[in-house]
Design an enzyme around this catalytic site. Structure first.
Site, PDB file in Angstrom:
ATOM      1  N   HIS A   1      -8.803   2.683   4.399  1.00 44.33           N
ATOM      2  CA  HIS A   1      -9.025   3.351   5.686  1.00 44.33           C
ATOM      3  C   HIS A   1     -10.464   3.150   6.176  1.00 44.33           C
ATOM      4  O   HIS A   1     -10.720   3.182   7.372  1.00 44.33           O
ATOM      5  CB  HIS A   1      -8.784   4.865   5.562  1.00 44.33           C
ATOM      6  CG  HIS A   1      -7.354   5.288   5.592  1.00 44.33           C
ATOM      7  ND1 HIS A   1      -6.435   4.883   4.646  1.00 44.33           N
ATOM      8  CD2 HIS A   1      -6.668   6.094   6.453  1.00 44.33           C
ATOM      9  CE1 HIS A   1      -5.256   5.433   4.917  1.00 44.33           C
ATOM     10  NE2 HIS A   1      -5.369   6.174   6.010  1.00 44.33           N
TER      11      HIS A   1
ATOM     12  N   ASP B   1       0.858  -1.180   0.000  1.00 44.60           N
ATOM     13  CA  ASP B   1       0.000   0.000   0.000  1.00 44.60           C
ATOM     14  C   ASP B   1       0.895   1.231   0.000  1.00 44.60           C
ATOM     15  O   ASP B   1       2.096   1.144   0.272  1.00 44.60           O
ATOM     16  CB  ASP B   1      -0.893  -0.028   1.256  1.00 44.60           C
ATOM     17  CG  ASP B   1      -1.846   1.154   1.349  1.00 44.60           C
ATOM     18  OD1 ASP B   1      -2.350   1.592   0.300  1.00 44.60           O
ATOM     19  OD2 ASP B   1      -2.069   1.664   2.456  1.00 44.60           O
ATOM     20  N   SER B   2       0.305   2.383  -0.275  1.00 41.69           N
ATOM     21  CA  SER B   2       1.071   3.626  -0.256  1.00 41.69           C
ATOM     22  C   SER B   2       1.408   4.073   1.168  1.00 41.69           C
ATOM     23  O   SER B   2       2.290   4.905   1.364  1.00 41.69           O
ATOM     24  CB  SER B   2       0.294   4.732  -0.971  1.00 41.69           C
ATOM     25  OG  SER B   2      -0.977   4.885  -0.375  1.00 41.69           O
TER      26      SER B   2
ATOM     27  N   CYS C   1      -3.892  -1.115  -2.073  1.00 35.38           N
ATOM     28  CA  CYS C   1      -4.093   0.326  -2.236  1.00 35.38           C
ATOM     29  C   CYS C   1      -5.018   0.548  -3.429  1.00 35.38           C
ATOM     30  O   CYS C   1      -4.712   0.104  -4.537  1.00 35.38           O
ATOM     31  CB  CYS C   1      -2.741   0.997  -2.474  1.00 35.38           C
ATOM     32  SG  CYS C   1      -2.834   2.732  -2.952  1.00 35.38           S
TER      33      CYS C   1
ATOM     34  N   GLU D   1      -7.262   8.735  10.452  1.00 38.67           N
ATOM     35  CA  GLU D   1      -5.893   8.779  10.984  1.00 38.67           C
ATOM     36  C   GLU D   1      -5.813   9.590  12.283  1.00 38.67           C
ATOM     37  O   GLU D   1      -4.913   9.382  13.091  1.00 38.67           O
ATOM     38  CB  GLU D   1      -4.930   9.317   9.922  1.00 38.67           C
ATOM     39  CG  GLU D   1      -4.785   8.344   8.751  1.00 38.67           C
ATOM     40  CD  GLU D   1      -3.587   8.610   7.860  1.00 38.67           C
ATOM     41  OE1 GLU D   1      -2.904   9.637   8.059  1.00 38.67           O
ATOM     42  OE2 GLU D   1      -3.344   7.782   6.961  1.00 38.67           O
TER      43      GLU D   1
ATOM     44  N   CYS E   1     -11.745   2.338  -0.058  1.00 37.00           N
ATOM     45  CA  CYS E   1     -10.489   2.858   0.493  1.00 37.00           C
ATOM     46  C   CYS E   1     -10.170   2.012   1.713  1.00 37.00           C
ATOM     47  O   CYS E   1     -11.073   1.711   2.506  1.00 37.00           O
ATOM     48  CB  CYS E   1     -10.634   4.322   0.895  1.00 37.00           C
ATOM     49  SG  CYS E   1      -9.197   4.983   1.779  1.00 37.00           S
TER      50      CYS E   1
END
Length: 269
Positions: A190, A13-14, A76, A156, A188
């Site tokens: 996240h 992933d990034s 990602c 985050e 995504c």
């Protein structure tokens, strides 16, 4: 095809988001060794050109192939949307899975009314990768996409059930839910952390499609089909490789993983 079934699965992933995929893999395939790569020095990828994303993705693929992986998982959405072909070309015979393919397949297979919502970062949504893949699987499906740029920083920050996050979700989901979608793809890595809040906002009748758990299921099926599943004679190991270790990496990473990260290897290009 590698004969050694104890070889690790490479996940990349990034940044830290792909740890939700690692978490899903650990739960679904507890005997599998994993090596995770997060390009934390160059994140975010979403603001970079397609050529640059392709170049970075190629570098990471080469790094993991050199580690001797038996499978690659592009965790990602941005990389999967614009550089999936780069990975497949460089991987050769090593099977490659990605979150977009897994999410699209699961969404189409489980949609009752064939009306599907997709939420993701602006880059993923602008690439139209989910809609294109879903239309290829079922031309009659209706896809409604919505970019949600504020979700990543909120996750985050750890504001998973904060009034600000709830208000943001209500605003973002309003146009999608107005289309009477029966499924909502979390486009995504996240977003799985927002699942309880999104379920609350979308309502119980809307099915959430989590590409982390769907790609883990796809990995289990692929390993079984290719006879690559680890027989599990030893404890599974997980290695974490990153290009930078920012101050909050450990905290954010452990929130995504749901457990301690342990040792982290810093990779110098």
């Amino acid at each position: 095809m590698p004969a050694d079934r104890s070889l690790p699965i490479g996940v990349f992933d990034s940044g830290v988001g792909g740890l939700t995929v690692v978490r899903a893999l650990m739960e679904r395939l507890p005997l599998e060794n994993i090596v995770y790569f997060g390009d934390t020095a160059r994140v975010p990828y979403g603001i970079k050109s397609v050529a640059t994303i392709g170049q970075f993705t190629g570098q990471i693929t080469d790094f993991l192939m050199a580690r001797g992986v038996k499978m690659l998982i592009v965790a990602c959405n941005t990389m999967a949307a614009v550089a999936g072909d780069v990975v497949r070309k460089q991987a050769g015979e090593v099977p490659v899975l990605d979150v977009i393919e897994a999410g699209a397949q699961a969404a189409v297979a489980g949609s009752r009314g064939r009306a599907i919502g997709v939420i993701g970062t602006p880059t993923t949504i602008n690439s139209n990768a989910y809609a294109r893949r879903m239309h290829a699987l079922d031309p009659g499906v209706r896809v409604y996409s919505q970019a949600c740029p504020l979700f990543v920083p909120l996750v985050e920050e750890g504001w998973l059930d904060h009034p600000v996050t709830r208000m943001t979700a209500l605003e973002y989901l309003k146009p999608v839910l107005a289309e009477q979608v029966d499924s909502l793809v979390l486009g995504c890595t996240h977003y799985p952390l927002l699942k309880p809040l999104l379920m609350d906002v979308a309502g119980r009748e809307v099915r959430l499609v989590d590409s982390a758990t769907t790609v883990a299921e796809q990995a289990a099926q692929t390993l079984a089909r290719l006879n690559l599943a680890n027989p599990g004679e030893q404890h599974a190991t997980v290695q974490y490789c990153v290009t930078d270790i920012p101050l909050r990496f450990q905290t954010i990473g452990e929130r995504f993983l749901g457990r301690s990260l342990g040792q982290i290897e810093r990779v110098e290009w």
